[in-house]
Design a protein around this motif. Structure first.
Motif, PDB file in Angstrom:
ATOM      1  N   UNK A  34      -3.665   7.462  -3.861  1.00 22.38           N
ATOM      2  CA  UNK A  34      -3.354   8.809  -3.639  1.00 22.38           C
ATOM      3  C   UNK A  34      -2.351   8.995  -2.582  1.00 22.38           C
ATOM      4  N   UNK A  35      -2.129   8.400  -1.643  1.00 26.27           N
ATOM      5  CA  UNK A  35      -1.104   8.637  -0.672  1.00 26.27           C
ATOM      6  C   UNK A  35       0.270   8.155  -0.985  1.00 26.27           C
ATOM      7  N   UNK A  36       0.239   6.874  -1.533  1.00 26.23           N
ATOM      8  CA  UNK A  36       1.684   6.446  -1.883  1.00 26.23           C
ATOM      9  C   UNK A  36       1.829   6.349  -3.401  1.00 26.23           C
ATOM     10  N   UNK A  37       1.140   7.267  -3.973  1.00 26.75           N
ATOM     11  CA  UNK A  37       0.952   7.132  -5.466  1.00 26.75           C
ATOM     12  C   UNK A  37       2.534   7.347  -6.103  1.00 26.75           C
ATOM     13  N   UNK A  38       3.048   8.400  -5.737  1.00 30.45           N
ATOM     14  CA  UNK A  38       4.553   8.557  -6.132  1.00 30.45           C
ATOM     15  C   UNK A  38       5.521   7.556  -5.893  1.00 30.45           C
ATOM     16  N   UNK A  39       5.351   6.838  -4.694  1.00 32.82           N
ATOM     17  CA  UNK A  39       6.179   5.703  -4.676  1.00 32.82           C
ATOM     18  C   UNK A  39       5.900   4.563  -5.255  1.00 32.82           C
ATOM     19  N   UNK A  40       4.764   4.264  -5.782  1.00 32.95           N
ATOM     20  CA  UNK A  40       4.036   3.292  -6.616  1.00 32.95           C
ATOM     21  C   UNK A  40       4.400   3.608  -7.954  1.00 32.95           C
ATOM     22  N   UNK A  41       4.295   4.755  -8.397  1.00 34.67           N
ATOM     23  CA  UNK A  41       4.689   5.325  -9.919  1.00 34.67           C
ATOM     24  C   UNK A  41       6.141   4.731 -10.282  1.00 34.67           C
ATOM     25  N   UNK A  42       6.900   4.503  -9.607  1.00 34.11           N
ATOM     26  CA  UNK A  42       8.297   4.066  -9.797  1.00 34.11           C
ATOM     27  C   UNK A  42       8.325   2.984 -10.659  1.00 34.11           C
ATOM     28  N   UNK A  43       7.036   1.946 -10.348  1.00 31.81           N
ATOM     29  CA  UNK A  43       6.694   0.818 -11.053  1.00 31.81           C
ATOM     30  C   UNK A  43       5.726   0.860 -12.134  1.00 31.81           C
ATOM     31  N   UNK A  44       5.663  -0.277 -12.991  1.00 25.41           N
ATOM     32  CA  UNK A  44       4.714  -0.028 -13.949  1.00 25.41           C
ATOM     33  C   UNK A  44       4.027  -1.423 -14.138  1.00 25.41           C
ATOM     34  N   UNK A  45       2.719  -1.509 -14.666  1.00 26.42           N
ATOM     35  CA  UNK A  45       1.960  -2.561 -14.535  1.00 26.42           C
ATOM     36  C   UNK A  45       1.249  -2.460 -15.907  1.00 26.42           C
ATOM     37  N   UNK A  46       1.556  -3.288 -16.883  1.00 28.18           N
ATOM     38  CA  UNK A  46       0.797  -3.081 -18.176  1.00 28.18           C
ATOM     39  C   UNK A  46       1.089  -1.895 -19.015  1.00 28.18           C
ATOM     40  N   UNK A  47       2.171  -1.320 -18.754  1.00 28.61           N
ATOM     41  CA  UNK A  47       2.407  -0.032 -19.467  1.00 28.61           C
ATOM     42  C   UNK A  47       2.014   1.231 -18.719  1.00 28.61           C
ATOM     43  N   UNK A  48       1.345   1.016 -17.709  1.00 28.53           N
ATOM     44  CA  UNK A  48       0.744   2.160 -16.886  1.00 28.53           C
ATOM     45  C   UNK A  48       1.599   2.266 -15.503  1.00 28.53           C
ATOM     46  N   UNK A  49       1.718   3.457 -14.965  1.00 26.97           N
ATOM     47  CA  UNK A  49       2.279   3.674 -13.604  1.00 26.97           C
ATOM     48  C   UNK A  49       1.482   3.021 -12.494  1.00 26.97           C
TER      49      UNK A  49
END
Length: 86
Positions: A34-49
């Motif tokens: 939730x809190x760091x979602x935007x920063x983490x969404x810059x990376x992908x794992x298995x095709x998902x943010x």
């Protein structure tokens, strides 16, 4: 008196383990999902943010890993204070 003192030390150490593990789980599930979602969404794992992945799968995996870590820590703690099964 010594037995009561050992029991208090045992539970104090147990509560410390639980607190640390729950803080880790909170940071992974709430923080990464939730809190760091935007920063983490810059990376992908298995095709998902990555933020989405942590919210849907990662926190569950971390929780299961933390269960095994807790079991191992408690087995060591039981041996340390003489509460292990013989």
């Amino acid at each position: 008196m010594s037995n009561t003192n050992n029991a208090k030390k045992y539970w104090k150490e147990n509560i410390r383990y639980l607190s640390v593990l729950l803080i880790i789980w909170f940071l992974v599930s709430y923080g990464c999902g939730i809190l760091f979602r935007e920063e983490l969404n810059q990376f992908r794992l298995g095709g998902f943010k990555l933020g989405f992945w942590f919210a849907q799968q990662g926190s569950i995996y971390v929780f299961v890993i933390l269960i095994f870590v807790y079991v191992r820590l408690m087995n060591k703690l039981d041996k340390k204070y003489g509460y292990d099964e013989k």
